[in-house]
Design an enzyme around this catalytic site. Structure first.
Site, PDB file in Angstrom:
ATOM      1  N   ASN A   9      -0.794  12.616   1.464  1.00  0.00           N
ATOM      2  CA  ASN A   9      -0.937  12.072   2.717  1.00  0.00           C
ATOM      3  C   ASN A   9      -0.405  12.955   3.750  1.00  0.00           C
ATOM      4  O   ASN A   9       1.053  13.143   4.082  1.00  0.00           O
ATOM      5  CB  ASN A   9       0.082  10.922   2.765  1.00  0.00           C
ATOM      6  CG  ASN A   9       0.493   9.967   3.710  1.00  0.00           C
ATOM      7  OD1 ASN A   9      -0.486  10.378   4.871  1.00  0.00           O
ATOM      8  ND2 ASN A   9       1.245   9.039   4.013  1.00  0.00           N
ATOM      9  N   LYS A  11      -0.121  12.395   7.184  1.00  0.00           N
ATOM     10  CA  LYS A  11       0.582  11.631   8.303  1.00  0.00           C
ATOM     11  C   LYS A  11       0.214  12.251   9.309  1.00  0.00           C
ATOM     12  O   LYS A  11      -1.130  12.889   9.668  1.00  0.00           O
ATOM     13  CB  LYS A  11       2.225  11.808   8.002  1.00  0.00           C
ATOM     14  CG  LYS A  11       2.378  11.381   6.530  1.00  0.00           C
ATOM     15  CD  LYS A  11       4.062  11.065   6.258  1.00  0.00           C
ATOM     16  CE  LYS A  11       4.527  10.477   5.214  1.00  0.00           C
ATOM     17  NZ  LYS A  11       5.780  10.230   4.937  1.00  0.00           N
ATOM     18  N   HIS A  97       1.295   1.729   3.862  1.00  0.00           N
ATOM     19  CA  HIS A  97       2.486   2.542   3.752  1.00  0.00           C
ATOM     20  C   HIS A  97       3.842   2.160   4.530  1.00  0.00           C
ATOM     21  O   HIS A  97       3.551   1.388   5.661  1.00  0.00           O
ATOM     22  CB  HIS A  97       2.194   3.990   4.374  1.00  0.00           C
ATOM     23  CG  HIS A  97       3.018   5.176   4.264  1.00  0.00           C
ATOM     24  ND1 HIS A  97       4.168   5.255   4.909  1.00  0.00           N
ATOM     25  CD2 HIS A  97       2.962   6.077   3.352  1.00  0.00           C
ATOM     26  CE1 HIS A  97       4.773   6.519   4.568  1.00  0.00           C
ATOM     27  NE2 HIS A  97       4.354   6.712   3.545  1.00  0.00           N
ATOM     28  N   GLU A  99       5.596   3.407   6.537  1.00  0.00           N
ATOM     29  CA  GLU A  99       5.846   3.775   8.263  1.00  0.00           C
ATOM     30  C   GLU A  99       5.022   2.666   8.650  1.00  0.00           C
ATOM     31  O   GLU A  99       5.261   2.287  10.087  1.00  0.00           O
ATOM     32  CB  GLU A  99       5.312   5.216   8.074  1.00  0.00           C
ATOM     33  CG  GLU A  99       6.335   6.135   7.601  1.00  0.00           C
ATOM     34  CD  GLU A  99       5.790   7.478   7.168  1.00  0.00           C
ATOM     35  OE1 GLU A  99       4.706   7.956   7.498  1.00  0.00           O
ATOM     36  OE2 GLU A  99       6.660   8.109   6.330  1.00  0.00           O
ATOM     37  N   GLU A 169       6.692   3.652  -3.331  1.00  0.00           N
ATOM     38  CA  GLU A 169       7.409   4.542  -2.688  1.00  0.00           C
ATOM     39  C   GLU A 169       8.705   4.189  -2.383  1.00  0.00           C
ATOM     40  O   GLU A 169       8.539   3.420  -1.091  1.00  0.00           O
ATOM     41  CB  GLU A 169       6.385   4.978  -1.204  1.00  0.00           C
ATOM     42  CG  GLU A 169       4.931   5.683  -1.663  1.00  0.00           C
ATOM     43  CD  GLU A 169       4.609   6.732  -0.564  1.00  0.00           C
ATOM     44  OE1 GLU A 169       4.255   7.680  -0.836  1.00  0.00           O
ATOM     45  OE2 GLU A 169       4.478   6.059   0.574  1.00  0.00           O
ATOM     46  N   GLY A 175      10.759  11.478   2.809  1.00  0.00           N
ATOM     47  CA  GLY A 175      11.220  12.280   3.838  1.00  0.00           C
ATOM     48  C   GLY A 175      12.436  12.870   3.758  1.00  0.00           C
ATOM     49  O   GLY A 175      12.997  13.333   4.856  1.00  0.00           O
ATOM     50  N   SER A 214       9.447  12.175  -1.449  1.00  0.00           N
ATOM     51  CA  SER A 214      10.193  13.540  -2.002  1.00  0.00           C
ATOM     52  C   SER A 214       9.400  14.149  -3.244  1.00  0.00           C
ATOM     53  O   SER A 214      10.427  14.887  -3.932  1.00  0.00           O
ATOM     54  CB  SER A 214      11.682  13.666  -1.825  1.00  0.00           C
ATOM     55  OG  SER A 214      12.100  13.224  -0.610  1.00  0.00           O
TER      56      SER A 214
END
Ligand code: 13P
Length: 255
Positions: A9, A11, A97, A99, A169, A175, A214
């Site tokens: 991904n 991003k 996701h 985010e 996730e 991150g 991660s």
């Protein structure tokens, strides 16, 4: 046997030039002995899909997008539909996701609607679920994950994951450099598979459940080595071809 999958991904990163360079490096190195064992997928930003598709140059590396609208066409400014993504050779679309959920207002219901639209267009949704640190510390991990999955069952029915991939996730691992332990991840993956099995056992046994958060070359093998972890959805480490390919190799070694 489930074919492992490793998806990058990307991003909101890169330029046309750097996206093409990264795709070219991955395509050049992803040899048949890897891509015959692992589905290797890259998910650039939508405006780079055409260039990246060309750069993959017929390699067995697959293309995915990071989101898709729930609507096919019409007055929906800023959206991109699944059938438009399919025109660029996309086979996968990341949906829900964290985010998108935390920064752009995507809800369980809107994610489920997007999931349905992606599947209806013949693409594979990669449906993301996961808890925040507060959720985990309050003992609510599975309640949160179950409510995210439930939205898809509500909109798509009991076999809503029949042609889908799920990505677990944990938000606290994205991150942050803080990875879920293989045991923590395995526990949630097994629970996800059980929840799907309660609806449709065949779908559950075929369902690929990826871990994201991660994942790096040095922890990939331990994570993917767990029985219910079928690969990874990779953020930061997917932006360096050597790291991404090392994770793909770790998955291939277990296939
Ligand atoms: P990182 O690998 O950078 O933690 O990101 C994971 C992720 O969000 C993939 O979708």
């Amino acid at each position: 046997m489930r074919t492992p999958m490793v998806a990058g991904n990307w991003k909101l990163n890169g330029s046309r030039e750097s996206a093409v360079a990264l795709a070219s490096e991955i395509a050049a190195s992803a040899q048949d002995d890897m891509t015959s064992k692992v589905d290797v997928v890259v998910c650039p930003v939508s405006v780079h899909l055409g260039d990246v598709s060309t750069a993959l140059n017929g390699a067995a590396v697959k293309l995915g997008a990071q989101n898709a609208g729930a609507e096919e066409e019409g007055a929906f400014t800023g959206e991109v539909s699944a059938s438009m993504l399919a025109e660029y050779g996309c086979e996968y679309v990341i949906i829900g996701h964290s985010e998108r959920r935390s920064l752009f207002g995507d809800t369980n219901a809107s994610c489920a609607a997007r999931h349905k639209a992606v599947a209806a267009a013949g693409l594979t949704p990669v449906f993301c679920v996961g808890e925040t640190l507060d959720d985990r510390e309050a003992g609510n991990t599975m309640a949160v994950v179950e409510s995210q999955l439930q939205a898809v069952f509500d909109v798509c029915g009991d076999n809503g994951f029949a042609s889908a991939v799920v990505a677990y996730e944990p938000v606290w691992a994205i991150g942050t450099g803080k990875t879920a332990t293989p045991e923590q991840a395995q526990e949630v993956h097994a629970n996800i598979r059980e929840l799907v099995a309660a609806r449709d056992p065949q779908t559950a046994s075929a369902l690929r459940i990826l871990y994201g958060g991660s994942m790096k070359p040095d922890n990939a093998a331990d994570l993917i080595g767990k029985p219910d972890i079928d690969g990874g959805l990779i953020g930061g480490a997917a932006l360096k071809s050597a790291d991404f390919l090392a994770i793909c190799q770790a998955a291939a070694a277990q296939a």
